[in-house]
Design an enzyme around this catalytic site. Structure first.
Site, mmCIF file in Angstrom:
data_model
loop_
_atom_site.group_PDB
_atom_site.id
_atom_site.type_symbol
_atom_site.label_atom_id
_atom_site.label_comp_id
_atom_site.label_asym_id
_atom_site.label_seq_id
_atom_site.Cartn_x
_atom_site.Cartn_y
_atom_site.Cartn_z
ATOM 1 N N ASP A 217 0.865 -1.187 0.000
ATOM 2 C CA ASP A 217 0.000 0.000 0.000
ATOM 3 C C ASP A 217 0.899 1.233 0.000
ATOM 4 O OD1 ASP A 217 -1.741 -2.126 0.547
ATOM 5 O OD2 ASP A 217 -3.066 -0.899 1.778
ATOM 6 N N LYS B 102 -6.893 3.485 -3.047
ATOM 7 C CA LYS B 102 -7.312 3.450 -1.642
ATOM 8 C C LYS B 102 -7.518 4.878 -1.160
ATOM 9 C CE LYS B 102 -5.148 2.036 2.784
ATOM 10 N NZ LYS B 102 -4.018 1.280 3.376
ATOM 11 N N LYS C 225 -10.348 0.437 -2.249
ATOM 12 C CA LYS C 225 -10.192 0.169 -0.814
ATOM 13 C C LYS C 225 -10.424 1.431 0.011
ATOM 14 C CE LYS C 225 -6.816 -1.243 2.726
ATOM 15 N NZ LYS C 225 -5.484 -1.839 3.011
#
Length: 312
Positions: free
Chosen positions: A149, A212, A248
């Site tokens: 991430d 995300k 996400k």
């Protein structure tokens, strides 16, 4: 390989009021009850990236996190729903780079295969030198992270340097190698919806597997309006290029009820195909405890005291 389409990015305009109206509409939807709700909650569990990102993380609480990820809902509760053999685990565990080896070791000892995600690139602010940001990605992957991430450099997005942002994310993509790359927008620091949409597009053009919302460390994290903007970018990107990119939301997702709204949003905006862990993740640390409480209530008709359910 995907390319930066500057023209497409510069033409983006987002209608702020329309986004807010759509978000309200989705939050106002009636949720299913009883077994329907229990089924949706189990689906939510399978989409959770069970996360610990704290300064006081130790090998032992990372180990506990992994155990919880492997068995997120108490076995007897799953048995009473006849779901004990359906392989219900969380989608992944998510930790700081320095804790990746702990997580990998715990899962290996348990002889269990579950993706380990690591944050990287100077998380959460991304305000470190490019050289160290890239090295952090490489080291996380070397240590066994199968998902990374990364955080974008907000300065580039805020000053409209889309080409430079694209080049940075391309380099992260390369450093990830085989690992999945989730690109964190830090939406609370991007100023407006139009910027969020543009940054989302650039991240997808640069090869992100997921986009995300947040690190969970900003003051504004995953909100429904900002999610609408991001999933519309995902939808448009898919319609124009044929590439499916995952979504996400992360930060502040704490209640079972919230998780149902997130699933509803995905179903309505992107369809059933996006309702599984390969294209949808919920970044959360405390959410699972509340979902397990709701399932306990569904099975037994009463609420559990917190000591009755194992900790993450």
């Amino acid at each position: 390989s995907r390319v930066l389409q500057q023209g497409w990015v510069s033409r983006v305009r987002v209608n702020h009021q329309a986004v807010l109206r759509r978000a309200q509409q989705i939050q106002g939807r009636k949720q299913g009850k009883n077994q329907w709700q229990a089924a949706w909650l189990l689906r939510a569990v399978t989409c959770i990236d069970l996360t610990t990102l704290a300064g006081d993380d130790t090998p032992s609480n990372v180990h506990r996190l992994c155990m919880k990820a492997m068995q997120p809902i108490r076995h007897d509760l799953l048995e009473s729903m006849d779901m004990q053999d359906k392989g219900i685990t969380t989608a992944a565990v998510c930790v700081y780079p320095a804790r990746v080896t702990d997580a990998v070791k715990s899962l290996k000892l348990a002889n269990f295969s579950l993706p380990v995600a690591s944050v990287a690139t100077g998380f959460p602010a991304g305000q470190t030198a490019m050289k160290t940001r890239l090295e952090e990605v490489r080291m996380a992957v070397e240590d066994g992270a199968t998902e990374v991430d990364i955080v974008i450099n907000r300065m580039l997005a805020l000053t409209g340097q889309w080409e430079a942002l694209y080049q940075e994310i391309r380099q992260f993509r390369e450093a990830c190698g085989e690992a999945h790359m989730k690109t964190i927008m830090a939406v609370g620091e991007l100023g407006n919806f139009t910027n969020v949409y543009k940054a989302s597009l650039v991240a997808m053009m640069a090869g992100s597997d997921f986009i995300k919302t947040s690190t969970g460390k900003e003051s504004v994290n995953a909100t429904f309006p900002v999610a609408i903007v991001m999933v519309r970018a995902i939808r448009n990107f898919f319609l124009r290029t044929g590439h499916k990119v995952g979504f996400k939301p992360a930060g502040g997702i704490r209640t079972a009820k919230d998780s149902l709204v997130w699933l509803t949003l995905m179903k309505e905006e992107l369809g059933d195909e996006w309702l599984n862990p390969s294209l949808f993740r919920l970044g959360a640390s405390t959410l699972l405890a509340d979902i397990e409480r709701q399932i306990y209530h569904y099975v037994t008709g009463r609420y559990a005291a917190y000591h009755e359910l194992p900790l993450a």
